[in-house]
Design an enzyme around this catalytic site. Sequence first.
Site, PDB file in Angstrom:
ATOM      1  N   CYS A   1       5.142  -9.884  -0.853  1.00  0.00           N
ATOM      2  CA  CYS A   1       4.976  -8.497  -1.284  1.00  0.00           C
ATOM      3  C   CYS A   1       4.376  -8.504  -2.692  1.00  0.00           C
ATOM      4  O   CYS A   1       3.993  -9.556  -3.204  1.00  0.00           O
ATOM      5  CB  CYS A   1       6.269  -7.696  -1.183  1.00  0.00           C
ATOM      6  SG  CYS A   1       7.579  -8.182  -2.300  1.00  0.00           S
TER       7      CYS A   1
ATOM      8  N   CYS B   1       3.906  -5.127   2.238  1.00  0.00           N
ATOM      9  CA  CYS B   1       3.384  -3.910   1.627  1.00  0.00           C
ATOM     10  C   CYS B   1       1.865  -3.950   1.691  1.00  0.00           C
ATOM     11  O   CYS B   1       1.272  -5.019   1.841  1.00  0.00           O
ATOM     12  CB  CYS B   1       3.866  -3.761   0.188  1.00  0.00           C
ATOM     13  SG  CYS B   1       3.294  -5.055  -0.919  1.00  0.00           S
TER      14      CYS B   1
ATOM     15  N   CYS C   1      -3.787 -10.529  -0.063  1.00  0.00           N
ATOM     16  CA  CYS C   1      -3.348 -11.841   0.409  1.00  0.00           C
ATOM     17  C   CYS C   1      -4.543 -12.787   0.411  1.00  0.00           C
ATOM     18  O   CYS C   1      -5.628 -12.414   0.866  1.00  0.00           O
ATOM     19  CB  CYS C   1      -2.774 -11.719   1.817  1.00  0.00           C
ATOM     20  SG  CYS C   1      -2.066 -13.255   2.439  1.00  0.00           S
TER      21      CYS C   1
END
Length: 131
Positions: free
Chosen positions: A10, A82, A89
């Site tokens: 996250c 999230c 990412c």
Amino acid sequence: MDKKTIYFICTGNSCRSQMAEGWGREILGEDWNVYSAGIETHGVNPKAIEAMKEVDIDISNHTSDLIDNHILKQSDLVVTLCSDADDNCPILPPNVKKEHWGLEDPAGKEWSEFQRVRDEIKLAIENFKLR
């Protein structure tokens, strides 16, 4: 059989991913290596620690960590929790599966939000285990 690795990510590795790591270790047991990290590090939120303590899971020794590329590349599954983590990412190798479980950030909200998100994470991991 080798253990599989799941990596919960996250934004700040403060609430959601910390609770997911705690639940992951509890629910997935010895079959999985369970880790969590963040795009940034915000420290483990004391309310996340308390929310997990309420269900007899101790995450008080967890640390808030940045994404580790070695763990990322060795993971079987990366779960973003999230939209910020999903959008930011790092690119994953083809052997690493990625899923997005969008969960609301309880930070700065009422205690009941921490409990609600904690319970949503538990349900998501239980459902994942059944697949």
